[in-house]
Scaffold this active site. Structure first.
Site, short mmCIF file in Angstrom:
data_model
loop_
_atom_site.label_atom_id
_atom_site.label_comp_id
_atom_site.label_asym_id
_atom_site.label_seq_id
_atom_site.Cartn_x
_atom_site.Cartn_y
_atom_site.Cartn_z
N GLU A 89 15.58 -52.42 20.94
CA GLU A 89 14.87 -51.34 20.25
C GLU A 89 14.88 -50.06 21.06
O GLU A 89 15.05 -50.06 22.28
CB GLU A 89 13.40 -51.73 20.03
CG GLU A 89 13.18 -52.96 19.20
CD GLU A 89 11.71 -53.35 19.15
OE1 GLU A 89 11.36 -54.17 18.29
OE2 GLU A 89 10.92 -52.85 19.97
N CYS A 102 12.23 -43.62 24.25
CA CYS A 102 11.86 -44.82 24.99
C CYS A 102 13.00 -45.81 24.86
O CYS A 102 13.35 -46.22 23.75
CB CYS A 102 10.56 -45.39 24.41
SG CYS A 102 9.97 -46.87 25.24
N CYS A 109 12.33 -60.22 27.66
CA CYS A 109 11.69 -59.96 28.95
C CYS A 109 11.10 -61.26 29.47
O CYS A 109 10.62 -62.08 28.70
CB CYS A 109 10.58 -58.92 28.77
SG CYS A 109 9.74 -58.45 30.31
N CYS A 113 3.88 -60.51 29.68
CA CYS A 113 2.56 -59.88 29.56
C CYS A 113 1.99 -60.26 28.19
O CYS A 113 2.67 -60.15 27.17
CB CYS A 113 2.68 -58.37 29.70
SG CYS A 113 3.31 -57.84 31.31
N CYS A 116 2.11 -58.05 24.90
CA CYS A 116 3.40 -57.45 24.56
C CYS A 116 4.26 -58.43 23.78
O CYS A 116 4.34 -59.62 24.13
CB CYS A 116 4.11 -57.01 25.83
SG CYS A 116 5.73 -56.27 25.57
N GLY A 161 11.81 -55.14 28.02
CA GLY A 161 12.33 -55.51 29.33
C GLY A 161 11.58 -54.86 30.47
O GLY A 161 10.84 -53.88 30.30
N SER A 193 8.71 -47.37 33.83
CA SER A 193 7.46 -48.11 33.76
C SER A 193 7.70 -49.55 34.20
O SER A 193 8.61 -50.22 33.71
CB SER A 193 6.92 -48.09 32.33
OG SER A 193 5.74 -48.87 32.23
N SER A 216 2.14 -50.33 35.04
CA SER A 216 1.32 -51.00 34.03
C SER A 216 0.23 -51.76 34.76
O SER A 216 0.42 -52.91 35.18
CB SER A 216 2.19 -51.95 33.19
OG SER A 216 3.13 -51.24 32.44
N LEU A 217 -0.92 -51.14 34.91
CA LEU A 217 -2.00 -51.70 35.71
C LEU A 217 -2.91 -52.59 34.85
O LEU A 217 -3.07 -53.78 35.10
CB LEU A 217 -2.80 -50.59 36.38
CG LEU A 217 -3.84 -51.00 37.40
CD1 LEU A 217 -3.21 -51.79 38.55
CD2 LEU A 217 -4.58 -49.78 37.94
N CYS A 335 6.36 -52.51 21.70
CA CYS A 335 7.63 -53.05 22.18
C CYS A 335 7.87 -54.45 21.64
O CYS A 335 7.03 -55.33 21.76
CB CYS A 335 7.63 -53.09 23.71
SG CYS A 335 7.70 -51.48 24.47
#
Length: 346
Positions: A89, A102, A109, A113, A116, A161, A193, A216-217, A335
């Site tokens: 994408e 983006c 991936c 997470c 996501c 990813g 990122s 990405s915290l 995503c």
């Protein structure tokens, strides 16, 4: 599968044409036209024999857009088909300062997470440098741009990813994207990122590039972060922040911390207070993002008031805060959502 010709840096393309007993200046002609979106067959100033030699060993085609969705807010989401029929994408966002694209760096991936959709089916493979740069070329042509008038002004490696899990190809992509013979992006217009692969952040800092680093915290402590990000089981927050300080020292580029607000997980006043203390005396920006919900999990977005209250607490501690405007909610903007829906339908 043949290597993408777009994966070659300018210097490697020079070496290639010389190896075919052609003058070195042919590399500039080819490189320039490739990044303008042309295939070898469309290059009228390149000898046919050289085209044939290159095409024996390299794939000169850009990615194919097989689907495009346009949001009512102007955001556009592309599905790109790769030459092995995998799909990735890209999201094109229209801001006052220009278009931001983006781009994806992997098919799927492996970071998984929990908020996501990209990692729901794991990692399929890395994208080559050429497949990453091709996403930009295709979008630029779609907008009617060219090398002299690029319509896509900013690049964010923030699609499907984990960029630092595809480190070598991403570094080569940066080299190619910033080359003056091609798209000629400023490093300041490229952002990466990462979920926080600490050793690779140090490598990126030492690479000589000065792109913008986004972390990405999404949590103020390790326990909360482990609930939503498996990478937190490998790298603790204090080690992650040490690497960010090192990156700032080496590049003088301010760190952007992304913080997705998830109802009942990380969005209380207490979370905001702890985050403010964690990032005090840190040269950074916190970008608050209200969750883009994914149907495969039970996470819910926060109320607008909760987002405002969270930002207010951070600002009271002199933390630079922005709240990301939600884009593309009506076109599977998060995503991995559109790709997953397309694959399931197929």
């Amino acid at each position: 599968m043949k290597e993408s010709l777009l994966s070659l840096s300018f210097s490697k393309l020079q070496d290639l044409v010389v190896s075919y007993s052609q003058p070195k200046y042919r590399a500039e002609q080819i490189f320039n036209q490739l990044h303008a979106g042309k295939s070898l067959d469309e290059m009228s100033n390149i000898p046919d024999i050289l085209k044939s030699q290159i095409k024996k060993d390299f794939d000169d085609k850009s990615l194919e857009v097989i689907h495009c969705q346009k949001s009512k807010d102007g955001t556009q989401k592309f599905l790109y088909k790769l030459n092995d029929d995998n799909i990735v994408e890209g999201v094109l966002m229209n801001y006052k300062f220009g278009y931001t694209l983006c781009v994806s760096t992997q098919v799927g991936c492996r970071m998984k997470c929990k908020f996501c959709a990209s990692g729901l089916d794991g990692l399929v493979r890395n994208l080559s440098s050429g497949e990453i740069i091709s996403q930009i070329i295709v979008a630029n042509c779609y907008l009617g741009g060219n090398l002299q008038d690029r319509k896509v002004t900013n690049i964010v490696l923030m699609g499907s990813g984990e960029p630092l899990d595809n480190f070598d190809n991403v570094l080569n992509f940066i080299n190619i994207a910033t080359d003056k013979h091609g798209l000629n992006y400023s490093q300041r217009n490229i952002s990466l990122s990462t979920c926080g692969i600490v050793d690779k952040i140090y490598e990126l800092a030492n690479s000589g590039y000065q792109i913008n680093l986004c972390i990405s915290l999404h949590a103020d402590n390790d326990q909360t972060r482990k609930q939503i990000m498996p990478i937190a089981n490998v790298y603790q927050i204090d080690k992650l922040l040490e690497s960010c300080r090192y990156y700032f020292k080496k590049t003088n580029r301010r760190i952007l911390f992304e913080y997705i607000l998830i109802d009942g997980i990380n969005c209380s006043k207490e979370h905001a207070l702890r985050l403010a203390k964690l990032l005090s005396n840190f040269n950074c920006i916190v970008n608050l993002i209200n969750l883009n919900e994914v149907k495969e999990n039970n996470f819910k977005k926060c109320s607008p008031q909760t987002v405002d209250d969270f930002a207010r607490v951070l600002k009271s501690y002199n933390i630079n805060v922005t709240t990301r405007r939600s884009l593309g909610n009506d076109i599977d903007g998060a995503c991995g959502q559109l790709r997953r829906k397309f694959i399931n339908k197929e």
